[in-house]
Design a protein around this motif. Structure first.
Motif, mmCIF file in Angstrom:
data_model
loop_
_atom_site.group_PDB
_atom_site.id
_atom_site.type_symbol
_atom_site.label_atom_id
_atom_site.label_comp_id
_atom_site.label_asym_id
_atom_site.label_seq_id
_atom_site.Cartn_x
_atom_site.Cartn_y
_atom_site.Cartn_z
ATOM 1 N N UNK A 38 -13.912 51.375 43.712
ATOM 2 C CA UNK A 38 -12.631 50.484 44.732
ATOM 3 C C UNK A 38 -13.590 49.015 45.170
ATOM 4 N N UNK A 39 -14.082 49.590 46.750
ATOM 5 C CA UNK A 39 -15.007 49.662 47.464
ATOM 6 C C UNK A 39 -16.483 48.366 47.340
ATOM 7 N N UNK A 40 -16.923 49.285 45.819
ATOM 8 C CA UNK A 40 -18.260 48.346 45.736
ATOM 9 C C UNK A 40 -17.477 47.298 44.689
ATOM 10 N N UNK A 41 -16.242 47.203 44.437
ATOM 11 C CA UNK A 41 -15.799 46.160 43.283
ATOM 12 C C UNK A 41 -15.126 44.935 44.294
ATOM 13 N N UNK A 42 -14.143 45.275 45.911
ATOM 14 C CA UNK A 42 -14.031 44.740 46.840
ATOM 15 C C UNK A 42 -15.116 43.892 47.003
ATOM 16 N N UNK A 43 -16.417 44.585 47.864
ATOM 17 C CA UNK A 43 -17.829 43.530 48.239
ATOM 18 C C UNK A 43 -17.882 42.411 46.798
ATOM 19 N N UNK A 44 -18.097 43.215 45.658
ATOM 20 C CA UNK A 44 -18.924 42.213 44.195
ATOM 21 C C UNK A 44 -17.236 40.970 44.062
ATOM 22 N N UNK A 45 -16.182 41.231 44.854
ATOM 23 C CA UNK A 45 -15.050 40.102 44.815
ATOM 24 C C UNK A 45 -15.092 39.095 45.650
ATOM 25 N N UNK A 46 -15.330 39.737 46.762
ATOM 26 C CA UNK A 46 -15.517 39.033 47.757
ATOM 27 C C UNK A 46 -16.751 38.261 48.373
ATOM 28 N N UNK A 47 -17.922 38.772 47.289
ATOM 29 C CA UNK A 47 -19.305 37.499 46.775
ATOM 30 C C UNK A 47 -19.487 37.067 45.978
ATOM 31 N N UNK A 48 -18.896 37.188 44.869
ATOM 32 C CA UNK A 48 -18.973 36.472 43.379
ATOM 33 C C UNK A 48 -17.680 36.128 42.684
ATOM 34 N N UNK A 49 -16.485 36.646 43.264
ATOM 35 C CA UNK A 49 -15.492 36.903 42.471
ATOM 36 C C UNK A 49 -15.125 37.787 41.678
ATOM 37 N N UNK A 50 -13.943 38.253 41.413
ATOM 38 C CA UNK A 50 -13.505 38.372 40.369
ATOM 39 C C UNK A 50 -14.662 39.278 38.401
ATOM 40 N N UNK A 51 -15.590 37.388 38.734
ATOM 41 C CA UNK A 51 -15.817 38.315 37.369
ATOM 42 C C UNK A 51 -17.202 39.155 37.917
ATOM 43 N N UNK A 52 -17.801 39.352 38.903
ATOM 44 C CA UNK A 52 -18.583 39.633 39.262
ATOM 45 C C UNK A 52 -18.231 41.076 38.859
ATOM 46 N N UNK A 53 -17.308 41.624 38.771
ATOM 47 C CA UNK A 53 -17.541 43.194 38.266
ATOM 48 C C UNK A 53 -17.118 43.949 37.084
ATOM 49 N N UNK A 54 -17.202 42.516 35.889
ATOM 50 C CA UNK A 54 -17.500 41.895 34.350
ATOM 51 C C UNK A 54 -19.346 42.269 34.961
ATOM 52 N N UNK A 55 -20.425 40.817 35.056
ATOM 53 C CA UNK A 55 -21.438 40.613 34.883
ATOM 54 C C UNK A 55 -22.040 42.007 36.055
ATOM 55 N N UNK A 56 -21.605 43.216 36.379
ATOM 56 C CA UNK A 56 -22.399 44.208 36.560
ATOM 57 C C UNK A 56 -22.910 45.229 35.272
ATOM 58 N N UNK A 57 -22.562 44.815 34.830
ATOM 59 C CA UNK A 57 -22.662 46.220 33.853
ATOM 60 C C UNK A 57 -23.597 45.322 32.879
ATOM 61 N N UNK A 58 -24.253 44.470 32.494
ATOM 62 C CA UNK A 58 -25.405 43.893 32.140
ATOM 63 C C UNK A 58 -26.305 44.316 32.506
ATOM 64 N N UNK A 59 -26.763 44.317 34.030
ATOM 65 C CA UNK A 59 -28.075 45.331 34.704
ATOM 66 C C UNK A 59 -27.901 46.719 33.767
ATOM 67 N N UNK A 60 -26.425 47.485 34.114
ATOM 68 C CA UNK A 60 -26.060 48.132 33.762
ATOM 69 C C UNK A 60 -26.358 49.495 31.987
ATOM 70 N N UNK A 61 -26.438 48.469 32.004
ATOM 71 C CA UNK A 61 -26.605 48.394 30.476
ATOM 72 C C UNK A 61 -28.280 48.151 29.740
#
Length: 471
Positions: free
Chosen positions: A164-187
């Motif tokens: 939740x903290x990481x998600x909040x930081x991603x949303x504050x910098x890149x919007x809610x779509x950032x929590x989906x985009x982070x899956x690409x480098x992890x994959x």
């Protein structure tokens, strides 16, 4: 499991668990909890972006868990039959595809589809990891890989509660779509590590009968998926007009039971499973534990943003002490194989945390909300690890992948029930009254968890490993 003399000899000489397997195992296993927990702070922004109420955004939660609950044991069975590498690589590749779809989703229902694909893709790593651990245990003679099990649990706990903290930081910098985009480098990272380090097959698959490897009981898998899907979709919106779903679930379930009882190599061996009452009890406790855990994660977080009017990033920060409590508890207890004490303490603290939600309202000071999160972090650090250790001791080694998949299935059944409960108490928004209704529901669930733990005498027999215990 019988220890061969040469296996014991290798263990005494220091031939321990293959450390190169740890990195892909851990990285793959955190894909699901990170996607589960980051979404907790994104539900409100996503709902605002698409004009959707909580009853609709709840499908973002349930879509992932519905797919995961069905896919975990199916992929686990494939791991048992064909080895860990190929299912791991296919699953983690699908995670990247789902992440890209989520970033560019034009509406809520495409976003739900992305979450479904994430559910399927993130289902491969955990059964693959448990199968690898069992194979390494057979190779080395180390009965209980306590260190690696603890490491897996700690990493999953850390990601789940930091999410939740990481998600909040991603949303504050890149919007809610950032929590989906982070899956690409992890994959990509999982694909590189998995390709380089994971074996195509383990000794368990090499020694399995050829007929078992050829037959995958596709009919059993399809009937299992149909049964689970029908019941879980009904749970999402339980109403009298949805009775056909219950009928489909009952018919498919009956057909599944008949098929598995007659199949030479069943997907789920109901004859063995029905005789393993301790394992069934572990599955039941897993469901109850995660009804409470996920109800808190999604219900309390949504209330923080709407009922308490906190931003996504602030709500994530409020939950940080929950992460600290879970990490500390798991680190302190991770190498101890005993499970009963952990489960009893976890159940009692769940009761305390559920009751504490009755104290929260729109004027509650932040320190009270932080304290509630810290209390809930304690059982999150105990219950999942204890149930994982119980499964490792109770499951048939030859079916460790599918047994581990079923453990996750019951975990996600709990998450779906939690999502349905959250949608029911917040029909038009996350209000304080709804939070208090959720609290009473969780008190009942936590009490059932405590009763089932105290009644299970088999837990007393799960203790320190024989021989070397650390991996």
């Amino acid at each position: 499991m019988t220890d061969l003399p040469e296996q014991r000899g290798r263990a005494r000489r220091g031939d321990g668990f293959d450390r190169k397997l740890v990195a892909p195992m851990i990285l793959g296993s955190i894909l699901n909890p990170i996607n589960s927990s980051m979404l907790a702070v994104a539900l409100i922004p996503i709902g605002q972006a698409f004009g959707a109420p909580p009853s609709q955004t709840a499908w973002l939660v349930s879509g992932l868990y519905l797919a995961t609950a069905v896919a975990q044991p199916v992929i686990g069975r494939l791991v048992d039959s064909y080895g860990p590498r190929l299912p791991y690589l296919v699953g983690t590749a699908l995670v990247g595809v789902a992440g890209l779809l989520g970033v560019f989703a034009p509406d809520l229902w495409v976003l739900v589809l992305s979450r479904v694909l994430l559910g399927v893709g993130t289902s491969a790593a955990y059964p693959a990891s448990m199968s690898l651990l069992r194979a390494e245990s057979a190779r080395t003679g180390l009965r209980n890989p306590g260190g690696i099990l603890a490491a897996l649990s700690i990493c999953n706990q850390v990601v789940a509660v930091v999410g939740p903290t990481l998600g909040g930081l991603l949303i504050s910098t890149g919007g809610w779509s950032a929590i989906f985009g982070v899956n690409v480098p992890l994959s990509v990272a999982c694909l590189v590590l998995g390709s380089a380090l994971l074996p195509r097959r383990t000794a368990l698959q090499e020694n399995a009968p050829a007929a078992t490897r050829r037959r995958g009981d596709v009919a059993g898998m399809v009937l299992f998926a149909a049964t689970l899907t029908a019941f879980m979709v009904f749970l999402m919106e339980p109403r009298l007009s949805a009775w056909p779903l219950l009928l489909v679930g009952v018919v498919a379930g009956a057909a599944f039971a008949l098929r598995e009882l007659r199949a030479a190599e069943p997907f789920v061996d109901l004859r063995v499973l029905s005789g393993n009452v301790p394992l069934l009890a572990t599955y039941g406790r897993q469901l109850l534990a995660y009804v409470t855990s996920y109800s808190f994660l999604y219900g309390f977080t949504q209330w923080l943003e709407e009922g308490r009017a906190l931003s996504s990033s602030t709500a994530g920060l409020v939950l940080l002490p929950m992460s600290a409590a879970a990490i500390v508890v798991t680190a302190l207890t991770g190498r101890r194989a005993e499970v009963r004490g952990k489960l009893v303490i976890g159940a009692v603290v769940q009761l305390v945390g559920s009751a504490a939600l009755l104290l929260a309202d729109s004027s509650s000071p932040l320190w009270v909300l932080v304290a509630i999160g810290a209390v809930i972090g304690v059982p999150q650090g105990l219950n999942g690890l204890a149930n994982q250790n119980a499964l490792y001791a109770q499951a048939d080694p030859a079916r460790m992948g599918s047994s581990a998949g079923l453990l996750r299935t019951f975990m996600y059944l709990g998450a779906i029930i939690a999502s349905a409960a959250t949608a029911a108490v917040f029909p038009h928004g996350a209000t304080t009254l709804g939070l208090h209704h959720l609290s009473w529901f969780l008190l009942v669930v936590a009490a059932l968890f405590l009763v089932t733990t105290l009644a299970d005498r088999s837990l007393r027999r799960i203790g320190p490993a024989v021989g070397p215990a650390a991996a």
